[in-house]
Design a protein around this motif. Structure first.
Motif, PDB file in Angstrom:
ATOM      1  N   UNK A  75     -31.560  -2.263 -49.453  1.00  0.00           N
ATOM      2  CA  UNK A  75     -31.360  -1.063 -50.254  1.00  0.00           C
ATOM      3  C   UNK A  75     -32.659  -0.350 -50.607  1.00  0.00           C
ATOM      4  N   UNK A  76     -33.735  -1.099 -50.818  1.00  0.00           N
ATOM      5  CA  UNK A  76     -34.928  -0.519 -51.421  1.00  0.00           C
ATOM      6  C   UNK A  76     -36.179  -0.556 -50.553  1.00  0.00           C
ATOM      7  N   UNK A  77     -36.262  -1.533 -49.663  1.00  0.00           N
ATOM      8  CA  UNK A  77     -37.543  -1.770 -48.982  1.00  0.00           C
ATOM      9  C   UNK A  77     -37.740  -0.858 -47.777  1.00  0.00           C
ATOM     10  N   UNK A  78     -39.000  -0.589 -47.472  1.00  0.00           N
ATOM     11  CA  UNK A  78     -39.330   0.039 -46.204  1.00  0.00           C
ATOM     12  C   UNK A  78     -39.512  -1.058 -45.158  1.00  0.00           C
ATOM     13  N   UNK A  79     -39.518  -0.675 -43.905  1.00  0.00           N
ATOM     14  CA  UNK A  79     -39.637  -1.692 -42.866  1.00  0.00           C
ATOM     15  C   UNK A  79     -41.072  -2.219 -42.796  1.00  0.00           C
ATOM     16  N   UNK A  80     -41.233  -3.350 -42.118  1.00  0.00           N
ATOM     17  CA  UNK A  80     -42.543  -3.993 -42.046  1.00  0.00           C
ATOM     18  C   UNK A  80     -43.549  -3.133 -41.295  1.00  0.00           C
ATOM     19  N   UNK A  81     -43.103  -2.387 -40.315  1.00  0.00           N
ATOM     20  CA  UNK A  81     -44.016  -1.523 -39.564  1.00  0.00           C
ATOM     21  C   UNK A  81     -44.693  -0.506 -40.479  1.00  0.00           C
ATOM     22  N   UNK A  82     -43.887   0.098 -41.385  1.00  0.00           N
ATOM     23  CA  UNK A  82     -44.462   1.045 -42.338  1.00  0.00           C
ATOM     24  C   UNK A  82     -45.286   0.317 -43.398  1.00  0.00           C
ATOM     25  N   UNK A  83     -44.822  -0.869 -43.795  1.00  0.00           N
ATOM     26  CA  UNK A  83     -45.552  -1.645 -44.785  1.00  0.00           C
ATOM     27  C   UNK A  83     -46.930  -2.067 -44.318  1.00  0.00           C
ATOM     28  N   UNK A  84     -47.131  -2.142 -43.010  1.00  0.00           N
ATOM     29  CA  UNK A  84     -48.437  -2.536 -42.466  1.00  0.00           C
ATOM     30  C   UNK A  84     -49.434  -1.387 -42.450  1.00  0.00           C
ATOM     31  N   UNK A  85     -48.984  -0.163 -42.686  1.00  0.00           N
ATOM     32  CA  UNK A  85     -49.878   0.989 -42.569  1.00  0.00           C
ATOM     33  C   UNK A  85     -51.066   0.944 -43.533  1.00  0.00           C
ATOM     34  N   UNK A  86     -50.885   0.564 -44.801  1.00  0.00           N
ATOM     35  CA  UNK A  86     -52.066   0.505 -45.673  1.00  0.00           C
ATOM     36  C   UNK A  86     -53.149  -0.434 -45.148  1.00  0.00           C
ATOM     37  N   UNK A  87     -52.752  -1.578 -44.592  1.00  0.00           N
ATOM     38  CA  UNK A  87     -53.731  -2.503 -44.031  1.00  0.00           C
ATOM     39  C   UNK A  87     -54.444  -1.876 -42.834  1.00  0.00           C
ATOM     40  N   UNK A  88     -53.709  -1.205 -41.975  1.00  0.00           N
ATOM     41  CA  UNK A  88     -54.298  -0.562 -40.808  1.00  0.00           C
ATOM     42  C   UNK A  88     -55.222   0.580 -41.218  1.00  0.00           C
ATOM     43  N   UNK A  89     -54.805   1.336 -42.216  1.00  0.00           N
ATOM     44  CA  UNK A  89     -55.638   2.434 -42.715  1.00  0.00           C
ATOM     45  C   UNK A  89     -56.931   1.887 -43.316  1.00  0.00           C
ATOM     46  N   UNK A  90     -56.797   0.845 -44.143  1.00  0.00           N
ATOM     47  CA  UNK A  90     -57.968   0.234 -44.764  1.00  0.00           C
ATOM     48  C   UNK A  90     -58.920  -0.333 -43.720  1.00  0.00           C
ATOM     49  N   UNK A  91     -58.369  -0.794 -42.607  1.00  0.00           N
ATOM     50  CA  UNK A  91     -59.174  -1.431 -41.563  1.00  0.00           C
ATOM     51  C   UNK A  91     -59.886  -0.442 -40.657  1.00  0.00           C
ATOM     52  N   UNK A  92     -59.360   0.782 -40.520  1.00  0.00           N
ATOM     53  CA  UNK A  92     -59.865   1.660 -39.465  1.00  0.00           C
ATOM     54  C   UNK A  92     -60.217   3.078 -39.892  1.00  0.00           C
ATOM     55  N   UNK A  93     -59.677   3.576 -40.986  1.00  0.00           N
ATOM     56  CA  UNK A  93     -59.883   4.984 -41.336  1.00  0.00           C
ATOM     57  C   UNK A  93     -61.360   5.265 -41.618  1.00  0.00           C
ATOM     58  N   UNK A  94     -61.907   6.335 -41.072  1.00  0.00           N
ATOM     59  CA  UNK A  94     -63.331   6.625 -41.257  1.00  0.00           C
ATOM     60  C   UNK A  94     -63.713   6.988 -42.682  1.00  0.00           C
ATOM     61  N   UNK A  95     -62.750   7.417 -43.500  1.00  0.00           N
ATOM     62  CA  UNK A  95     -63.078   7.827 -44.869  1.00  0.00           C
ATOM     63  C   UNK A  95     -63.018   6.668 -45.868  1.00  0.00           C
ATOM     64  N   UNK A  96     -62.745   5.468 -45.384  1.00  0.00           N
ATOM     65  CA  UNK A  96     -62.678   4.311 -46.269  1.00  0.00           C
ATOM     66  C   UNK A  96     -64.076   3.806 -46.589  1.00  0.00           C
ATOM     67  N   UNK A  97     -64.285   3.510 -47.866  1.00  0.00           N
ATOM     68  CA  UNK A  97     -65.525   2.896 -48.308  1.00  0.00           C
ATOM     69  C   UNK A  97     -65.217   1.551 -48.949  1.00  0.00           C
ATOM     70  N   UNK A  98     -66.193   0.668 -48.963  1.00  0.00           N
ATOM     71  CA  UNK A  98     -65.987  -0.619 -49.597  1.00  0.00           C
ATOM     72  C   UNK A  98     -65.651  -0.481 -51.071  1.00  0.00           C
ATOM     73  N   UNK A  99     -64.842  -1.434 -51.555  1.00  0.00           N
ATOM     74  CA  UNK A  99     -64.458  -1.425 -52.955  1.00  0.00           C
ATOM     75  C   UNK A  99     -63.271  -0.546 -53.269  1.00  0.00           C
ATOM     76  N   UNK A 100     -62.580  -0.053 -52.234  1.00  0.00           N
ATOM     77  CA  UNK A 100     -61.416   0.803 -52.468  1.00  0.00           C
ATOM     78  C   UNK A 100     -60.124  -0.010 -52.352  1.00  0.00           C
ATOM     79  N   UNK A 101     -59.041   0.632 -52.761  1.00  0.00           N
ATOM     80  CA  UNK A 101     -57.714   0.012 -52.817  1.00  0.00           C
ATOM     81  C   UNK A 101     -56.731   0.990 -52.195  1.00  0.00           C
TER      82      UNK A 101
END
Length: 316
Positions: free
Chosen positions: A242-268
């Motif tokens: 009823x409430x959850x998104x799928x695991x593929x979408x749930x993995x996006x924050x980890x992928x973004x944190x791992x690869x996005x060029x605008x990410x800096x250390x110490x962010x969430x």
């Protein structure tokens, strides 16, 4: 909060020159992240407690990415000897490490203990990853270009408190309190690692925390299964549907944190949709407790003592 125009995995770009370790990569968020890294060309190490399930996951990934480079290495975060062995195996077979995704975890299970006698949620979710990161730090630092440590937390870290008087839940144990403590520990660790890296003059390793929101994975089933509670299992399954998104979408924050060029250390990073439970990734603010530097420093020192892993990084 910082929006990013509905970032999707397609925007991750080519990572064919990157070596990535994902813990818990045989299922759920870890599997989806490993698959996405692989389909974008990365050399992916599936760090799994069960080699058999890791191999099965690798075979499924190869169906979508036949040319991908995949390695399965056994890693049981509930046993520090296994963590040591994984690190040694990785060093023997790989020359660089661009991204370490500290993803594996357990949630809201009855009290059990790891091989070294730690409460399992604290031991697996935090101490195992603390030890793993420390043992791979030299590889992260020696890799050309920027490398990142991405530590998976949970929105439930907001309810967590670090009980230094009873870290292992020996005097009193509540499965959700223990989970919240372990997830708060993840964020405290990520931020403290970033502070110590910068204090040591290490500019090319970044430590980032993330959370998946509410994603439907088998993580929610393990507690009810261990309690042999069919009613709770049905309840979790209904909530997921009823409430959850799928695991593929749930993995996006980890992928973004791992690869996005605008990410800096110490962010969430977490989902930017309804109550930060679903949607596309964005930079967010974690709980007030997670920014308590005195607590983070003390947790670091306790973790080093418990695991025997020393980073050689002084406090900021």
């Amino acid at each position: 909060m910082t929006t990013n125009d509905d970032w999707r995995a397609e925007r991750m770009g080519d990572v064919s020159d990157k070596t990535v370790v994902v813990t818990g990569a045989n299922s759920g968020l870890g599997y989806e992240a490993a698959k996405t890294f692989a389909t974008h060309g990365a050399n992916v190490v599936l760090a799994c407690r069960s080699v058999e399930r890791g191999v099965e996951a690798g075979e499924k990934i190869r169906e979508e990415a036949p040319e991908t480079r995949l390695t399965v290495i056994e890693l049981d975060l509930a046993d520090l000897a296994s963590v040591q062995e994984f690190a040694a195996n990785f060093r023997d077979t790989h020359d660089e490490l661009h991204v370490l995704c500290n993803n594996a975890g357990v949630m809201a299970i009855p009290r059990t203990e790891t091989e070294q006698g730690f409460e399992t949620q604290f031991g697996v979710n935090h101490l195992g990853h603390f030890a793993l990161t420390g043992l791979l730090l030299d590889e992260l630092r020696a890799t050309d270009g920027e490398s990142r440590v991405v530590t998976q937390s949970s929105g439930l870290h907001e309810s967590g408190e670090i009980d230094f008087d009873d870290l292992q839940g020996e005097q009193s144990y509540d499965k959700w309190d223990a989970y919240g403590q372990s997830k708060l520990a993840n964020v405290l660790f990520a931020y403290e690692l970033q502070r110590r890296l910068r204090a040591a003059g290490v500019e090319d390793v970044a430590s980032v925390a993330c959370h998946p929101g509410y994603a439907a994975t088998n993580l929610q089933q393990r507690g009810p299964e261990q309690e042999d509670s069919t009613l709770r299992l049905w309840g979790m399954q209904a909530a997921n549907a009823a409430l959850a998104q799928d695991a593929e979408t749930g993995a996006l924050p980890m992928l973004y944190a791992a690869t996005a060029p605008d990410i800096e250390g110490g962010e969430y990073v977490g989902p930017g949709g309804f109550q930060q439970m679903r949607g596309h990734p964005e930079k967010q603010r974690s709980s007030d407790r997670s920014y308590d530097e005195a607590t983070a420093k003390r947790l670091w020192e306790v973790s080093a003592e418990l695991t025997g892993v020393r980073y050689g990084l002084d406090a900021a």
